[in-house]
Design an enzyme around this catalytic site. Structure first.
Site, PDB file in Angstrom:
ATOM      1  N   LYS A   1     -27.300 -13.216  42.189  1.00 43.08           N
ATOM      2  CA  LYS A   1     -26.885 -13.777  43.604  1.00 43.08           C
ATOM      3  C   LYS A   1     -27.799 -13.079  44.398  1.00 43.08           C
ATOM      4  O   LYS A   1     -28.028 -11.989  44.597  1.00 43.08           O
ATOM      5  CB  LYS A   1     -25.574 -13.527  43.883  1.00 43.08           C
ATOM      6  CG  LYS A   1     -24.403 -14.043  42.902  1.00 43.08           C
ATOM      7  CD  LYS A   1     -23.036 -13.458  43.586  1.00 43.08           C
ATOM      8  CE  LYS A   1     -22.058 -14.061  42.463  1.00 43.08           C
ATOM      9  NZ  LYS A   1     -20.570 -13.591  42.953  1.00 43.08           N
TER      10      LYS A   1
ATOM     11  N   LYS B   1     -27.336 -16.462  30.617  1.00 43.35           N
ATOM     12  CA  LYS B   1     -26.450 -16.305  29.460  1.00 43.35           C
ATOM     13  C   LYS B   1     -26.931 -15.717  28.191  1.00 43.35           C
ATOM     14  O   LYS B   1     -28.270 -15.641  27.935  1.00 43.35           O
ATOM     15  CB  LYS B   1     -26.077 -17.954  28.966  1.00 43.35           C
ATOM     16  CG  LYS B   1     -25.567 -18.726  29.954  1.00 43.35           C
ATOM     17  CD  LYS B   1     -24.171 -18.039  30.392  1.00 43.35           C
ATOM     18  CE  LYS B   1     -23.129 -18.510  29.409  1.00 43.35           C
ATOM     19  NZ  LYS B   1     -23.060 -20.188  29.311  1.00 43.35           N
TER      20      LYS B   1
ATOM     21  N   ARG C   1      -9.508 -22.867  39.015  1.00 42.51           N
ATOM     22  CA  ARG C   1     -10.538 -23.840  39.436  1.00 42.51           C
ATOM     23  C   ARG C   1     -10.344 -25.060  39.499  1.00 42.51           C
ATOM     24  O   ARG C   1     -10.733 -26.011  40.484  1.00 42.51           O
ATOM     25  CB  ARG C   1     -11.777 -23.343  38.676  1.00 42.51           C
ATOM     26  CG  ARG C   1     -12.958 -23.967  39.096  1.00 42.51           C
ATOM     27  CD  ARG C   1     -13.950 -24.168  37.934  1.00 42.51           C
ATOM     28  NE  ARG C   1     -14.492 -22.982  37.676  1.00 42.51           N
ATOM     29  CZ  ARG C   1     -15.521 -22.267  37.996  1.00 42.51           C
ATOM     30  NH1 ARG C   1     -16.166 -22.831  38.989  1.00 42.51           N
ATOM     31  NH2 ARG C   1     -15.931 -21.339  37.635  1.00 42.51           N
TER      32      ARG C   1
ATOM     33  N   CYS D   1      -3.994  -3.781 -11.180  1.00 40.34           N
ATOM     34  CA  CYS D   1      -4.428  -3.141  -9.809  1.00 40.34           C
ATOM     35  C   CYS D   1      -3.771  -3.979  -8.776  1.00 40.34           C
ATOM     36  O   CYS D   1      -3.797  -5.448  -9.046  1.00 40.34           O
ATOM     37  CB  CYS D   1      -5.889  -3.911  -9.878  1.00 40.34           C
ATOM     38  SG  CYS D   1      -6.565  -3.512  -8.069  1.00 40.34           S
TER      39      CYS D   1
ATOM     40  N   TYR E   1     -14.956 -11.314  42.561  1.00 43.56           N
ATOM     41  CA  TYR E   1     -16.523 -11.345  42.714  1.00 43.56           C
ATOM     42  C   TYR E   1     -17.041 -12.095  43.865  1.00 43.56           C
ATOM     43  O   TYR E   1     -18.121 -12.134  44.186  1.00 43.56           O
ATOM     44  CB  TYR E   1     -17.130 -11.678  41.356  1.00 43.56           C
ATOM     45  CG  TYR E   1     -16.754 -12.990  40.871  1.00 43.56           C
ATOM     46  CD1 TYR E   1     -16.910 -14.322  41.508  1.00 43.56           C
ATOM     47  CD2 TYR E   1     -16.115 -12.959  39.916  1.00 43.56           C
ATOM     48  CE1 TYR E   1     -16.425 -15.477  40.944  1.00 43.56           C
ATOM     49  CE2 TYR E   1     -15.226 -14.167  39.226  1.00 43.56           C
ATOM     50  CZ  TYR E   1     -15.712 -15.546  39.893  1.00 43.56           C
ATOM     51  OH  TYR E   1     -15.343 -16.561  39.150  1.00 43.56           O
TER      52      TYR E   1
ATOM     53  N   CYS F   1     -13.572  -4.542 -10.693  1.00 36.25           N
ATOM     54  CA  CYS F   1     -12.605  -3.643 -11.018  1.00 36.25           C
ATOM     55  C   CYS F   1     -11.993  -3.974 -12.378  1.00 36.25           C
ATOM     56  O   CYS F   1     -11.823  -5.030 -12.583  1.00 36.25           O
ATOM     57  CB  CYS F   1     -11.299  -3.647  -9.993  1.00 36.25           C
ATOM     58  SG  CYS F   1      -9.844  -2.823 -10.612  1.00 36.25           S
TER      59      CYS F   1
ATOM     60  N   CYS G   1     -12.433   1.548  -8.572  1.00 32.61           N
ATOM     61  CA  CYS G   1     -11.644   0.696  -7.706  1.00 32.61           C
ATOM     62  C   CYS G   1     -10.883   1.498  -6.611  1.00 32.61           C
ATOM     63  O   CYS G   1      -9.999   2.545  -6.920  1.00 32.61           O
ATOM     64  CB  CYS G   1     -10.717  -0.122  -8.473  1.00 32.61           C
ATOM     65  SG  CYS G   1      -9.595  -1.052  -7.589  1.00 32.61           S
TER      66      CYS G   1
ATOM     67  N   CYS H   1      -6.872   0.991  -7.313  1.00 27.84           N
ATOM     68  CA  CYS H   1      -6.238   1.467  -8.559  1.00 27.84           C
ATOM     69  C   CYS H   1      -6.659   2.821  -9.073  1.00 27.84           C
ATOM     70  O   CYS H   1      -6.072   3.158  -9.982  1.00 27.84           O
ATOM     71  CB  CYS H   1      -5.843   0.376  -9.338  1.00 27.84           C
ATOM     72  SG  CYS H   1      -7.372  -0.005 -10.306  1.00 27.84           S
TER      73      CYS H   1
ATOM     74  N   ASP I   1     -15.681 -13.257  30.887  1.00 32.16           N
ATOM     75  CA  ASP I   1     -15.539 -14.820  29.987  1.00 32.16           C
ATOM     76  C   ASP I   1     -13.959 -14.867  30.159  1.00 32.16           C
ATOM     77  O   ASP I   1     -13.204 -14.259  29.244  1.00 32.16           O
ATOM     78  CB  ASP I   1     -15.898 -14.464  28.678  1.00 32.16           C
ATOM     79  CG  ASP I   1     -15.878 -15.665  27.668  1.00 32.16           C
ATOM     80  OD1 ASP I   1     -15.743 -16.742  28.447  1.00 32.16           O
ATOM     81  OD2 ASP I   1     -15.992 -15.657  26.543  1.00 32.16           O
TER      82      ASP I   1
ATOM     83  N   GLU J   1     -24.221  -9.143  38.153  1.00 36.25           N
ATOM     84  CA  GLU J   1     -22.988  -8.976  38.203  1.00 36.25           C
ATOM     85  C   GLU J   1     -22.625  -9.706  36.537  1.00 36.25           C
ATOM     86  O   GLU J   1     -22.999 -10.634  36.283  1.00 36.25           O
ATOM     87  CB  GLU J   1     -22.129  -9.694  38.972  1.00 36.25           C
ATOM     88  CG  GLU J   1     -22.443  -9.125  40.418  1.00 36.25           C
ATOM     89  CD  GLU J   1     -21.886 -10.163  41.648  1.00 36.25           C
ATOM     90  OE1 GLU J   1     -20.784 -10.732  41.166  1.00 36.25           O
ATOM     91  OE2 GLU J   1     -22.214 -10.285  42.717  1.00 36.25           O
TER      92      GLU J   1
ATOM     93  N   LYS K   1     -21.104 -11.667  33.966  1.00 30.15           N
ATOM     94  CA  LYS K   1     -20.404 -13.002  34.042  1.00 30.15           C
ATOM     95  C   LYS K   1     -19.124 -12.850  32.892  1.00 30.15           C
ATOM     96  O   LYS K   1     -19.310 -12.716  31.691  1.00 30.15           O
ATOM     97  CB  LYS K   1     -21.361 -13.883  33.386  1.00 30.15           C
ATOM     98  CG  LYS K   1     -20.637 -15.382  33.614  1.00 30.15           C
ATOM     99  CD  LYS K   1     -21.638 -16.363  33.216  1.00 30.15           C
ATOM    100  CE  LYS K   1     -21.082 -17.838  33.425  1.00 30.15           C
ATOM    101  NZ  LYS K   1     -19.946 -17.888  32.446  1.00 30.15           N
TER     102      LYS K   1
END
Length: 690
Positions: free
Chosen positions: A296, A320, A144, A438, A232, A432, A414, A417, A125, A121, A123
Site C-alpha cells: 500500500k 500472491k 465483506r 504384523c 489492517y 515386511c 519392520c 513388528c 488467509d 503487509e 496477506k
C-alpha cells in the site's frame, strides 16, 4: 499472462459468458458456503483471463461481469448490513516484473521519479470483517459480503477472545476498523482432530475453518472455536487522525487491536522484493496461513490522488505467492507399513498452505527417492501438490543447511513388528515379511475392507478401526459381522474392555444403530467389490472389475485360483504375469482361505452382471480423470467407467475422448484444453453412469 492475440470477437463473447458464470459459481462457493472448489491459482487465472478479454474488447463487457462485483451476495439466513464505505478487493500480481510495473505505473500517474514509501503487509488467509464503534462502544460487525452489503456477525465477533468491546482512549465518534478473522495452524489441526473423533465434518484448510466458525447463526459455536483476528485498515471514520498507513497501524495497536508484527515500511521496490522473498522463505514458520503480501502507498494524500479503478484501489496491490509450490521445514521422516507390507516413507512437515490446502505431510515414495534427492531430517524443502492433489517434496534447499545433518537410514526391520524388511531385486519397495502377524498390515487390510470401493461400511473410519483392533474388538474382517450380537455389557475381552459400544466416548445409541444398519446393508455385495475388498496385492477396483467380468461368480474365480489356473487369468487384457502371480499366491495362503470361508457364511456375493450399455455416451471412449472427486473415489470412478464399456487412461493425449475434471484439477486439465479434448465435470460423469 494469457495469449489472446488471435481470439475472435465471437470467441471472446462466448468466453466472457463462460467466465462470468464460472467466477460467480466460485465466488458463491468461497464467500457464501466456505467450501471453495478452485484453488487460488486457478481462480486467479479465470479472473485475469476475464480482465484481459475485457481490455481487448471493452464493448463486450457484460452487465454481470466479475470486474463489476466483489465477493458474493449474503446468505439469506443472516441479517444484512449496509457498508457505508465499500469493502473493495485488490488486484493481484504474481511476479517481480509485475511488481516493478506496479511501482512505475504509480510514479507515472503522480508524474514523479522520486522513491515512494509503501507498507508491506502479510496477506492473511481468513475471512474479512468490519467492526463499527460509536463513542468507543462496539455496536456492529459485518462480513465483506459483496462489498456493499455484508452479513451481521456482531454476536460472533463479541465472543472472539481479546476482541475489544470498549475502547478506553479518546477515539473518533464513528470509528470502523477492518481486518481478518483467522484460525492458527495449531488450532486448525486440533479442531479437525476433535471433529474426526466425534465423526463430524473436517475442514480442508484454516481459512475454511475460520469462515465456517465465524459465520454461525449460533454464536456459542463460534465461541468454542479458537479464532484470532488482525486489523489492517479502516472504513467509516468521522475524524481521521493519521496521515499514513503506518501511522494508522500504530494508532490501532495503541487502542488494543492486534496488527501483524511482520508489517514493514519499504522505501523502494527493492525493499518490497526483499520483504516478499523473506516472508515467502519464512512462511512455514508462521503460526497462521498467508497467501501473499499486500503493498500500500503509505502516504494518504498520495492515496487520494491515485484514487480507485472499478473495483480496486490504484494505490494498493496483492503480490500472491506461487500456489503450486511452497518452502517449509522437514521435521521428521516416518516409515509406514501398508496392507501389503510395503514400507513407505512419509515426510512430516511444518504445516504450510499449498494451493488452498494445509499440508503437513508429503510422500517420499521410497528409499531410492530419499537418496537421490539427498533428503535429510531438518532440511528446508520445496513441496508441491502433484497434479494439485498429492503433496510431494520437489527438492532440498541444501544451501539452507545450517549445520551437519546425518543421512537418513532406511530401516531393514519392520518398524511395527520387528520382522525383516526385504527388497526384491526387481522392486523399488522394501516389504515386511511379518505377514498378517504384523499389526500394521492387519489394520490397513481392515481399513481397506470397509472402504468405500469395498464393503463401504459407514461408521468404521480409520480411527475407529485402529481403536477396535487395539482393543481386540475387531481382529479379522469376519469380526465386523458379529459386532451386533457381541454388543453386550457383559462381554469382556482379555484386556477387560467391555463391548458396550453405546457407552464409548463419541458414540451413542443412534450412532451404534447407524453402524449396525450399515454393516447389515453391506452383507449383500457385488462380485467386483468383494474381490477388491480382499486386498490382493496389485488388484485395484478396475482390476477387480475385469476379474469379475471374466469369471462371473466368486465360486468360479476361487476354484480357478486354488487350482492355480493362470491361463484364463493372464489372457485378460490388463492382467500381466506379475499380477497373476500375486493373485494366485494370495489363494495359496491357508489363512486367507479360512477368512474367505468365514465371510461366505455371513455375506451374499451377487454374480457379475455387466452394466455395459452400447448406447452409453462413454461406451468405447477413452476417459482420463483429474483432480479430486467428491462424490466418488478415483478407483470407484474408474470402475464405473469400465463397467460402461469405457477405457480409462492415466494421461491425456490426442486419443483421449473425455477428461473428467474434479476439484483442483491440474496439468491434465490444461493439456486437455490445449488439445481440445472434451472436458466434463464430476456431476456430468455421474449423470452419464446413472
Amino acid at each position: 499472462m494469457f495469449d489472446i492475440k488471435d481470439i475472435s470477437e465471437n470467441e471472446a463473447k462466448i468466453q466472457l459468458e463462460f467466465l462470468a458464470k464460472e467466477i460467480e459459481k466460485a465466488d458463491i462457493a468461497y464467500y457464501q458456503n466456505d467450501e471453495p472448489y478452485l484453488d487460488d491459482a486457478s481462480y486467479d487465472k479465470l479472473r485475469r483471463l476475464n480482465d484481459a478479454l475485457e481490455a481487448k474488447f471493452p464493448h463486450l463487457i457484460r452487465s454481470d461481469s466479475p470486474s463489476k462485483r466483489i465477493g458474493a451476495l449474503v446468505k439469506s439466513e443472516f441479517k444484512k448490513v449496509e457498508l457505508k464505505v465499500p469493502m473493495l478487493s485488490l488486484a493481484d500480481i504474481f511476479s517481480d516484473e509485475e511488481l516493478k510495473d506496479f511501482v512505475m505505473s504509480i510514479k507515472r500517474f503522480l508524474n514523479t521519479s522520486d522513491n515512494i514509501a509503501f507498507t508491506s503487509e502479510p496477506k492473511m488467509d481468513g475471512l474479512s470483517f468490519s467492526a463499527s464503534y460509536v463513542n468507543g462502544i462496539f455496536v456492529q460487525g459485518s462480513t465483506r459480503g459483496d462489498g456493499k452489503i455484508g452479513e451481521d456477525i456482531t454476536e460472533n465477533l463479541k465472543v472472539i477472545k481479546e476482541f475489544p468491546l470498549f475502547l478506553d482512549k479518546d477515539v473518533p465518534e464513528h470509528f470502523e476498523v477492518r481486518g481478518e478473522v483467522f484460525m492458527s495452524k495449531a488450532d486448525f489441526l486440533k479442531l479437525n482432530e476433535m471433529n474426526e473423533k466425534e465423526h463430524k465434518k473436517t475442514f480442508a484448510n484454516p481459512r475454511n475453518a475460520a469462515a465456517g466458525s465465524l459465520r454461525q447463526l449460533d454464536a456459542r459455536i463460534t465461541q468454542k472455536r479458537n479464532l484470532s483476528f488482525l486489523v489492517y485498515t479502516w472504513g467509516e471514520v468521522s475524524d481521521i487522525r493519521w496521515k499514513t498507513q503506518s501511522e494508522f497501524l500504530d494508532y490501532v495497536k495503541s487502542l488494543g487491536f492486534p496488527v501483524n508484527p511482520y508489517n514493514k515500511l519499504c522505501l523502494n521496490d527493492h525493499e518490497l522484493l526483499d520483504s516478499f522473498n523473506s516472508l515467502m522463505e519464512n512462511r512455514a514458520s508462521l503460526p497462521y496461513d498467508i497467501d501473499g503480501i499486500v503493498y500500500k502507498v503509505n502516504d494518504l494524500d498520495l492515496q487520494k490522488r491515485l484514487g480507485f479503478l472499478t473495483r480496486t484501489p490504484r494505490w494498493a496491490i496483492a503480490h500472491k505467492f506461487p500456489a503450486e509450490q511452497a518452502i517449509t521445514k522437514l521435521n521428521n521422516i516416518r516409515v509406514q507399513v501398508g496392507r501389503t507390507g510395503a514400507l513407505t516413507p512419509v515426510a512430516d512437515l511444518e504445516p504450510i498452505n499449498v494451493g488452498g490446502v494445509l499440508v503437513s505431510h508429503a510422500t517420499l515414495h521410497n528409499e531410492d527417492e530419499i537418496k537421490r534427492k539427498d533428503i535429510r531430517i531438518g532440511d528446508m524443502v520445496v513441496i508441491q501438490r502433484a497434479g494439485d492433489v498429492i503433496p510431494q517434496i520437489v527438492s532440498v534447499l541444501k544451501e539452507k543447511r545450517s549445520s551437519y545433518l546425518p543421512e537418513f537410514q532406511f530401516p531393514v526391520f519392520c518398524p511395527e513388528c520387528g520382522a525383516h524388511a526385504i527388497r526384491e531385486e526387481d522392486e523399488a519397495v522394501r516389504r515386511c515379511t511379518g505377514g498378517l502377524s504384523c499389526p500394521a498390515q492387519a489394520v490397513e487390510r481392515l481399513k481397506h475392507f470397509v472402504s468405500r470401493e469395498a464393503f463401504n461400511i459407514e461408521g468404521l473410519g480409520d480411527k475407529v478401526i485402529e481403536d477396535f483392533y487395539k482393543e481386540e474388538i475387531i481382529k479379522t474382517p469376519y469380526d465386523i459381522f458379529t459386532l451386533k450380537e457381541r454388543n453386550k455389557p457383559t462381554d469382556l475381552f482379555s484386556n477387560g474392555i467391555s463391548l458396550n459400544l453405546e457407552n464409548r466416548e463419541g458414540w451413542g445409541v443412534k450412532s451404534v444403530k447407524k453402524l449396525f444398519d450399515a454393516i447389515e446393508k453391506s452383507k449383500i455385495i457385488s462380485l467386483q467389490k468383494f474381490i477388491y475388498a480382499l486386498g490382493i496385492r496389485q488388484v485395484g477396483a478396475a482390476t477387480a472389475y475385469l476379474i469379475a467380468k471374466h469369471y462371473h461368480s466368486f465360486s468360479n474365480f476361487m476354484t480357478a485360483m486354488i487350482n492355480q489356473d493362470l491361463q484364463l487369468l493372464v489372457s485378460i487384457d490388463g492382467i500381466g504375469p506379475a499380477m497373476a502371480k500375486d493373485i494366485v499366491e494370495f489363494f495359496k495362503e491357508e489363512h486367507n482361505i479360512f477368512i474367505i470361508q468365514k465371510l461366505l457364511s455371513v455375506v451374499h456375493i451377487d454374480d457379475f452382471e455387466s452394466l455395459e450399455n452400447t448406447d452409453s455416451e462413454i461406451f468405447g471412449k477413452t476417459i482420463v480423470f483429474t483432480g479430486t472427486l467428491t462424490s466418488l473415489t478415483r478407483s470407484e470412478a474408474k470402475s464405473k467407467a469400465l463397467s460402461f464399456g469405457a477405457k480409462v487412461a492415466g494421461s491425456v493425449s490426442a486419443h483421449t475422448d473425455y477428461v473428467v475434471a474434479g476439484e483442483n484439477a491440474g496439468s491434465k486439465l490444461s493439456k486437455a484444453q490445449e488439445l481440445g479434448v472434451k472436458i466434463i465435470s464430476e456431476s456430468d460423469f455421474i449423470k452419464i453412469i446413472s
